[in-house]
Design a protein around this motif. Structure first.
Motif, PDB file in Angstrom:
ATOM      1  N   TYR A 181      44.912  40.802  48.459  1.00 22.18           N
ATOM      2  CA  TYR A 181      44.881  40.637  46.991  1.00 22.18           C
ATOM      3  C   TYR A 181      44.365  39.242  46.612  1.00 22.18           C
ATOM      4  O   TYR A 181      43.460  39.100  45.784  1.00 22.18           O
ATOM      5  N   LEU A 192      49.221  42.859  30.652  1.00 21.25           N
ATOM      6  CA  LEU A 192      48.569  41.674  30.101  1.00 21.25           C
ATOM      7  C   LEU A 192      47.346  42.034  29.268  1.00 21.25           C
ATOM      8  O   LEU A 192      47.033  41.353  28.290  1.00 21.25           O
ATOM      9  N   ARG A 195      42.673  54.150  31.954  1.00 20.28           N
ATOM     10  CA  ARG A 195      42.290  55.120  32.980  1.00 20.28           C
ATOM     11  C   ARG A 195      42.675  56.542  32.590  1.00 20.28           C
ATOM     12  O   ARG A 195      41.836  57.407  32.472  1.00 20.28           O
ATOM     13  N   THR A 239      55.532  42.463  34.246  1.00 19.12           N
ATOM     14  CA  THR A 239      54.788  43.646  33.760  1.00 19.12           C
ATOM     15  C   THR A 239      55.051  44.780  34.750  1.00 19.12           C
ATOM     16  O   THR A 239      55.884  44.652  35.645  1.00 19.12           O
ATOM     17  N   ARG A 295      48.145  48.636  28.776  1.00 17.39           N
ATOM     18  CA  ARG A 295      49.498  48.100  29.042  1.00 17.39           C
ATOM     19  C   ARG A 295      49.389  46.710  29.663  1.00 17.39           C
ATOM     20  O   ARG A 295      48.290  46.217  29.936  1.00 17.39           O
ATOM     21  N   GLY A 350      50.631  33.108  36.617  1.00 17.15           N
ATOM     22  CA  GLY A 350      51.647  33.107  37.669  1.00 17.15           C
ATOM     23  C   GLY A 350      52.357  34.450  37.664  1.00 17.15           C
ATOM     24  O   GLY A 350      51.812  35.439  37.179  1.00 17.15           O
ATOM     25  N   ILE A 383      54.362  37.332  36.366  1.00 14.76           N
ATOM     26  CA  ILE A 383      54.640  37.770  34.990  1.00 14.76           C
ATOM     27  C   ILE A 383      55.362  39.123  35.023  1.00 14.76           C
ATOM     28  O   ILE A 383      55.012  39.995  35.832  1.00 14.76           O
ATOM     29  N   ASP A 392      37.413  53.854  34.950  1.00 15.55           N
ATOM     30  CA  ASP A 392      38.024  53.432  36.210  1.00 15.55           C
ATOM     31  C   ASP A 392      37.133  52.332  36.764  1.00 15.55           C
ATOM     32  O   ASP A 392      35.982  52.581  37.123  1.00 15.55           O
ATOM     33  N   VAL A 393      37.640  51.101  36.833  1.00 13.81           N
ATOM     34  CA  VAL A 393      36.758  49.986  37.210  1.00 13.81           C
ATOM     35  C   VAL A 393      36.363  50.020  38.687  1.00 13.81           C
ATOM     36  O   VAL A 393      35.509  49.233  39.106  1.00 13.81           O
ATOM     37  N   LYS A 426      40.983  37.928  44.631  1.00 12.73           N
ATOM     38  CA  LYS A 426      41.012  37.058  43.448  1.00 12.73           C
ATOM     39  C   LYS A 426      40.234  35.762  43.705  1.00 12.73           C
ATOM     40  O   LYS A 426      39.595  35.224  42.801  1.00 12.73           O
ATOM     41  N   GLY A 448      41.510  47.587  31.110  1.00 15.14           N
ATOM     42  CA  GLY A 448      42.947  47.748  31.350  1.00 15.14           C
ATOM     43  C   GLY A 448      43.763  47.277  30.169  1.00 15.14           C
ATOM     44  O   GLY A 448      44.741  46.549  30.326  1.00 15.14           O
ATOM     45  N   ASN A 501      40.243  42.273  33.069  1.00 15.14           N
ATOM     46  CA  ASN A 501      41.682  42.153  33.337  1.00 15.14           C
ATOM     47  C   ASN A 501      42.200  43.232  34.282  1.00 15.14           C
ATOM     48  O   ASN A 501      43.104  42.975  35.073  1.00 15.14           O
TER      49      ASN A 501
HETATM   50  N1  LIG Z   1      51.725  40.484  36.428  1.00 17.88           N
HETATM   51  C1  LIG Z   1      51.505  39.488  37.238  1.00 17.88           C
HETATM   52  O1  LIG Z   1      52.442  38.895  37.806  1.00 17.88           O
HETATM   53  C2  LIG Z   1      50.107  39.001  37.474  1.00 17.88           C
HETATM   54  C3  LIG Z   1      49.952  37.723  38.024  1.00 17.88           C
HETATM   55  C4  LIG Z   1      48.662  37.241  38.254  1.00 17.88           C
HETATM   56  C5  LIG Z   1      47.577  38.012  37.940  1.00 17.88           C
HETATM   57  N2  LIG Z   1      47.751  39.262  37.416  1.00 17.88           N
HETATM   58  C6  LIG Z   1      46.530  40.022  37.110  1.00 17.88           C
HETATM   59  O2  LIG Z   1      46.538  40.342  35.730  1.00 17.88           O
HETATM   60  C7  LIG Z   1      45.826  41.557  35.520  1.00 17.88           C
HETATM   61  C8  LIG Z   1      46.681  42.510  34.717  1.00 17.88           C
HETATM   62  O3  LIG Z   1      47.878  42.761  35.434  1.00 17.88           O
HETATM   63  P1  LIG Z   1      49.197  43.315  34.716  1.00 17.88           P
HETATM   64  O4  LIG Z   1      50.308  42.456  35.132  1.00 17.88           O
HETATM   65  O5  LIG Z   1      48.942  43.566  33.292  1.00 17.88           O
HETATM   66  O6  LIG Z   1      49.343  44.705  35.495  1.00 17.88           O
HETATM   67  P2  LIG Z   1      49.828  46.114  34.979  1.00 17.88           P
HETATM   68  O7  LIG Z   1      50.903  45.995  33.967  1.00 17.88           O
HETATM   69  O8  LIG Z   1      50.089  46.896  36.228  1.00 17.88           O
HETATM   70  O9  LIG Z   1      48.538  46.706  34.243  1.00 17.88           O
HETATM   71  C9  LIG Z   1      47.370  46.876  34.980  1.00 17.88           C
HETATM   72  C10 LIG Z   1      46.275  47.335  34.069  1.00 17.88           C
HETATM   73  O10 LIG Z   1      45.085  47.466  34.849  1.00 17.88           O
HETATM   74  C11 LIG Z   1      44.604  48.800  34.724  1.00 17.88           C
HETATM   75  N3  LIG Z   1      43.987  49.248  35.960  1.00 17.88           N
HETATM   76  C12 LIG Z   1      44.456  49.131  37.217  1.00 17.88           C
HETATM   77  N4  LIG Z   1      43.579  49.654  38.086  1.00 17.88           N
HETATM   78  C13 LIG Z   1      42.537  50.095  37.353  1.00 17.88           C
HETATM   79  C14 LIG Z   1      41.319  50.746  37.669  1.00 17.88           C
HETATM   80  N5  LIG Z   1      40.977  51.064  38.924  1.00 17.88           N
HETATM   81  N6  LIG Z   1      40.491  51.045  36.657  1.00 17.88           N
HETATM   82  C15 LIG Z   1      40.814  50.765  35.383  1.00 17.88           C
HETATM   83  N7  LIG Z   1      41.956  50.192  35.019  1.00 17.88           N
HETATM   84  C16 LIG Z   1      42.794  49.857  35.994  1.00 17.88           C
HETATM   85  C17 LIG Z   1      45.816  49.642  34.359  1.00 17.88           C
HETATM   86  O11 LIG Z   1      45.363  50.796  33.712  1.00 17.88           O
HETATM   87  P3  LIG Z   1      46.227  52.167  33.678  1.00 17.88           P
HETATM   88  O12 LIG Z   1      47.284  51.957  32.640  1.00 17.88           O
HETATM   89  O13 LIG Z   1      45.244  53.160  33.313  1.00 17.88           O
HETATM   90  O14 LIG Z   1      46.793  52.338  35.053  1.00 17.88           O
HETATM   91  C18 LIG Z   1      46.575  48.686  33.456  1.00 17.88           C
HETATM   92  O15 LIG Z   1      46.056  48.712  32.155  1.00 17.88           O
HETATM   93  C19 LIG Z   1      45.427  42.074  36.902  1.00 17.88           C
HETATM   94  O16 LIG Z   1      44.105  41.689  37.179  1.00 17.88           O
HETATM   95  C20 LIG Z   1      46.395  41.348  37.824  1.00 17.88           C
HETATM   96  O17 LIG Z   1      45.855  41.207  39.117  1.00 17.88           O
HETATM   97  C21 LIG Z   1      48.976  39.763  37.161  1.00 17.88           C
END
Ligand SMILES: NC(=O)c1ccc[n+]([C@@H]2O[C@H](COP(=O)([O-])OP(=O)(O)OC[C@H]3O[C@@H](n4cnc5c(N)ncnc54)[C@H](OP(=O)(O)O)[C@@H]3O)[C@@H](O)[C@H]2O)c1
Length: 251
Positions: A156, A14, A34, A191, A12, A187, A189, A60-61, A160, A9, A93
């Motif tokens: 969710y 994190l 993806r 995105t 975009r 925490g 973030i 696709d994970v 985790k 991932g 990630n």
């Molecule tokens: N943002 C927060 O507040 C937050 C807080 C705690 C933990 N997290 C964790 O941090 C990680 C990254 O989150 P983020 O905030 O960066 O989210 P995001 O901006 O929505 O980005 C999610 C990333 O994961 C990829 N992805 C989602 N489902 C997938 C799948 N089935 N197969 C392959 N790739 C997949 C997306 O790819 P595509 O671009 O191809 O869709 C994208 O690159 C996640 O594990 C999330 O649970 C986020």
């Protein structure tokens, strides 16, 4: 030797920020994406502009049946681009969020979350473990929501939580190869996560900011550089740990 970090991932959010942060510290990167080939290509171009090597591969994970193909594609890429048969760091990630009250959570939503965050991480890491260099690193993304119960996040956060337990087992069973495994728990973030809820909904943003000691929600630049730092050889003795990066959310 230059390191190679594989980040799921990475096109975009994190993952993207982590990929750029790793490159800024002199590492080479394989990102997965993806569907958005352009976004992935842009990350690759930014990394190459820093004088580092980067490759974007589709994955696709949640599609465990495709992991053997992905393994072979990574192996081919390592050989062609780096002349190596291993990579150094795996950062799990990729993943989506979903919210529903516990009593209303559907089987489909539960399965989708566990399919990506647990089943996907479990079997992708298993598939790639043989290619991870001895002395390498695994970092699995969890969430602050395993420590703090946030209403609507039961499935969710349970997924985790499973990753946090799994990380301990990775740390134990891969230790003979000096591979460490740790959890990073961000925490809230800003995105695209959850449709950009934290970033774009002032009520959410304010609510999370008010429960955060440092007085705001996080941005990707609060996470990527910190994760990239954990790959430094200085952290070789740290394993099976959960590192929360949340600005002091709910402390
Ligand atoms: N943002 C927060 O507040 C937050 C807080 C705690 C933990 N997290 C964790 O941090 C990680 C990254 O989150 P983020 O905030 O960066 O989210 P995001 O901006 O929505 O980005 C999610 C990333 O994961 C990829 N992805 C989602 N489902 C997938 C799948 N089935 N197969 C392959 N790739 C997949 C997306 O790819 P595509 O671009 O191809 O869709 C994208 O690159 C996640 O594990 C999330 O649970 C986020």
């Amino acid at each position: 030797m230059k390191t190679i970090t594989l980040i799921t991932g990475g096109s975009r959010g994190l993952g993207r920020n982590t990929a750029l942060s790793v490159a800024r510290r002199g590492g080479d990167v394989i990102i997965t994406y993806r569907a958005d080939t352009n976004a992935a290509a842009q990350v690759v171009a930014e990394i190459e502009a820093m004088g580092r090597k980067a490759v974007a591969l589709p994955l696709d994970v949640s599609d465990v049946a495709d992991f053997a193909r992905f393994h072979d594609e990574v192996a081919r890429t390592l050989q062609t681009v780096w002349g190596r048969d291993s990579f150094d760091h795996l950062i799990n990630n990729a993943g989506h969020g979903d919210m529903a009250p516990f009593v209303e959570t559907s089987v489909a939503a539960f399965d989708a979350l566990f399919g990506v965050h647990v089943r996907g991480v479990f079997f992708l890491t298993q598939t790639l473990a043989g290619m991870l260099a001895n002395g390498g690193r695994i970092i699995n993304f969890s969430s602050g929501l395993t420590r703090i119960a946030g209403e609507g996040f039961s499935a969710y956060a349970a997924a985790k939580g499973a990753i946090e337990v799994l990380t301990q087992y990775m740390a134990k069973e891969l230790a003979p190869r000096r591979i460490t495994a740790n959890v990073v728990a961000p925490g809230a973030i800003e995105t695209d996560f959850l449709g950009g809820a934290v970033r774009d909904t002032p009520e959410y943003n304010d609510a999370f900011a008010s429960m955060t000691a440092l007085g705001r929600v996080g941005v990707p630049d609060d996470i990527g550089p910190a994760v990239a730092n954990l790959l430094d050889p200085a952290h070789r003795w740290m394993t099976a740990q959960r590192i929360e990066i949340s600005g002091g959310q709910s402390i």
